[in-house]
Design a protein around this motif. Structure first.
Motif, short mmCIF file in Angstrom:
data_model
loop_
_atom_site.label_atom_id
_atom_site.label_comp_id
_atom_site.label_asym_id
_atom_site.label_seq_id
_atom_site.Cartn_x
_atom_site.Cartn_y
_atom_site.Cartn_z
N MET A 55 13.68 25.50 -40.83
CA MET A 55 14.24 26.96 -40.58
C MET A 55 13.43 28.00 -40.42
SD MET A 55 17.54 27.26 -43.11
CE MET A 55 17.16 29.19 -42.85
N SER A 56 12.01 27.74 -40.72
CA SER A 56 11.04 28.61 -40.54
C SER A 56 10.35 29.00 -39.11
CB SER A 56 9.80 28.38 -41.31
OG SER A 56 9.19 27.30 -40.92
N GLY A 57 10.07 30.03 -38.95
CA GLY A 57 9.64 30.53 -37.51
C GLY A 57 8.13 31.14 -37.54
N PRO A 58 7.59 31.56 -36.56
CA PRO A 58 6.43 32.28 -36.45
C PRO A 58 6.40 33.51 -37.29
CG PRO A 58 7.06 32.31 -34.48
CD PRO A 58 8.05 31.44 -35.08
N VAL A 59 5.21 34.07 -37.96
CA VAL A 59 5.08 35.49 -38.64
C VAL A 59 4.95 36.11 -37.39
CG1 VAL A 59 3.79 36.61 -40.16
CG2 VAL A 59 4.02 34.02 -40.65
N GLU A 68 26.74 29.80 -28.50
CA GLU A 68 27.02 28.59 -29.52
C GLU A 68 27.03 27.37 -29.09
OE1 GLU A 68 31.31 28.80 -30.58
OE2 GLU A 68 31.30 30.54 -29.11
N ARG A 69 26.44 27.14 -27.83
CA ARG A 69 26.44 25.79 -27.03
C ARG A 69 25.62 24.72 -27.61
NH1 ARG A 69 28.68 26.35 -21.82
NH2 ARG A 69 30.41 27.69 -22.11
N TYR A 86 16.25 24.74 -28.75
CA TYR A 86 16.09 23.68 -30.14
C TYR A 86 14.91 24.00 -30.81
CZ TYR A 86 20.39 21.16 -29.13
OH TYR A 86 21.59 21.11 -29.17
N ASP A 87 13.74 24.65 -29.96
CA ASP A 87 12.73 24.94 -30.55
C ASP A 87 12.76 26.47 -30.85
OD1 ASP A 87 10.14 25.00 -31.43
OD2 ASP A 87 9.13 24.94 -29.34
N GLY A 88 12.78 27.02 -31.80
CA GLY A 88 12.96 28.31 -32.39
C GLY A 88 14.21 28.84 -31.94
N TRP A 89 15.26 28.06 -32.17
CA TRP A 89 16.56 28.56 -31.71
C TRP A 89 16.99 29.87 -32.46
CZ3 TRP A 89 15.91 24.42 -34.98
CH2 TRP A 89 16.47 24.25 -36.26
N PHE A 123 15.77 41.85 -40.91
CA PHE A 123 16.03 40.65 -41.79
C PHE A 123 16.63 39.56 -41.04
CE2 PHE A 123 20.14 42.05 -42.92
CZ PHE A 123 20.90 41.03 -43.21
N ASP A 124 17.62 39.87 -39.97
CA ASP A 124 18.46 38.79 -39.62
C ASP A 124 17.88 38.57 -37.96
OD1 ASP A 124 19.47 41.27 -38.45
OD2 ASP A 124 21.43 40.81 -39.11
N GLU A 125 16.65 38.87 -37.82
CA GLU A 125 16.23 39.02 -36.24
C GLU A 125 16.24 37.45 -35.59
OE1 GLU A 125 12.17 40.06 -35.75
OE2 GLU A 125 11.69 39.30 -37.69
N ARG A 126 16.20 36.51 -36.44
CA ARG A 126 16.22 35.16 -35.61
C ARG A 126 17.69 34.45 -36.00
NH1 ARG A 126 12.57 29.69 -36.66
NH2 ARG A 126 14.18 28.53 -35.25
N PHE A 127 18.10 34.31 -37.36
CA PHE A 127 19.16 34.13 -37.71
C PHE A 127 20.30 34.98 -38.44
CE2 PHE A 127 17.98 29.40 -38.92
CZ PHE A 127 17.61 29.07 -37.73
#
Length: 346
Positions: free
Chosen positions: A1-5, A177-178, A204-207, A239-243
């Motif tokens: 669940m983590s992404g790049p800083v 949502e696909r 799927y990579d950095g979704w 705080f929700d920029e990715r998820f």
């Protein structure tokens, strides 16, 4: 669940959104420990971690469903408590089923229709003598492998569940949502079922993950009122920029409040909220309701996946707490984090 800083995440904000006063939903007092944690026993349903709390009540006691992961997939357990503080050992109530079209490897029951008032004990709503729940299931073994569906189920005792209605499939929704559907929250209001859920795109990579919803009069005929998410990702540094994920939707007077978590590109997940008057149009706040803790604490990496209920006028905000840990093993499985369930109180 983590992404790049990346850039900084938004901090605590005291401003209101649309006149809603968030004082009733703040829970600054953390337990600082796991109330339910992984067993660490190879072969058990919860050997590697536990996740995704849902809290309600029935027959005078509080209930929590949560999922356990054993390396193959998710299964769902039920725990009981007289006071929201101490919880009984989890009993598996929603297991994998090799003969089921969707639950061969995963069976994650994530919510049950309940009293949605913010100040309530979350009493289970018995519809024609049955409890109604929602689950998601991934089609392959492993950690959330493949594009998951959302299904619906009923029970007359909260221990055994059978499928009902139709399923929500990612290919029937919008482009956002696909990649698969995730944790869902089911509620009943004005003769309709509302199913809120988060989903991911095809990358799927950095979704990315965002929140949408579907409505139905009978759990069989589902409509997605819009092809875009109702809670989209925030902008750079939010705080929700990715998820923007894992909705928990409760009624506070004339308002609906959606608790949800955000994952930012600093690699941390935190709890926030949005509000609505009609369940269909939402306004996000940038206030952090539950933040990650200091290094070494039970939630130093993620404080996420909300489940909210009230006891004696005090709000209990349960969440999945994740701490990055020194690498260790459970049987054949290497582990780099400890994941369990904690709580913050008003």
């Amino acid at each position: 669940m983590s992404g790049p800083v990346s850039g900084p995440v938004s901090g605590h904000v005291s401003g209101h959104v649309s006149g809603y006063d968030p004082v009733r939903i703040r829970t600054p007092h953390k337990a600082g420990r796991l109330l339910i944690g992984p067993s660490g026993e190879p072969g058990r349903f919860d050997s590697l971690f536990v996740d995704c709390p849902f809290v309600c009540s029935d027959a005078g006691e509080y209930l929590m469903t949560y999922v356990g992961f054993d390396g193959t997939g998710y299964q769902t357990a039920l725990s009981r408590s007289p006071d929201l503080e101490t919880w009984s050992p989890g009993e598996v109530i929603f297991p994998r089923d090799p003969g089921h079209p969707y639950r061969r490897y995963n069976a994650a029951l994530t919510s049950i229709v309940r009293d949605n008032r913010l100040g309530s004990r979350g009493q289970v709503t018995w519809v024609d003598g049955r409890a109604v729940g929602t689950y998601h299931a991934y089609p392959e073994p492993g950690m959330e492998a493949g594009a998951a569906i959302i299904g619906f189920c009923v029970s007359d005792d909260l221990r055994s569940w059978t499928d009902t209605g139709s399923v929500l499939r990612p290919q029937d929704g919008g482009q956002w949502e696909r990649g698969g559907l995730y944790k869902s929250w089911l509620l009943r209001h004005d003769g309709l079922y509302y199913c809120f859920y988060n989903a991911k795109n095809r990358t799927y990579d950095g979704w990315r993950e965002q929140i949408g919803y579907a409505v139905s009069p009978d759990l069989e005929r589902w409509e997605r009122p819009r092809r875009t998410p109702v809670i989209p990702n925030g902008g750079a540094g939010a705080f929700d920029e990715r998820f923007a994920s894992d909705p928990c939707v409760l009624r506070d007077g004339d308002w609906w409040v959606m608790f949800y978590f955000g994952l930012s590109f600093d690699g941390h997940a935190r709890e926030g909220y949005a509000v609505s008057r009609d369940l269909r149009t939402w306004e996000k706040s940038d206030e952090i309701l539950v933040d990650v803790g200091p290094p070494g604490s039970a939630d130093d990496t993620y404080a996420h996946k909300p489940a909210v209920v009230t006891r004696d006028g005090r709000l209990y905000h349960f969440y999945t707490a994740v701490r990055r840990a020194e690498p260790y093993r459970v049987g054949e499985h290497p582990m780099a984090e400890r994941r369990g369930i904690s709580v913050a109180r008003s």
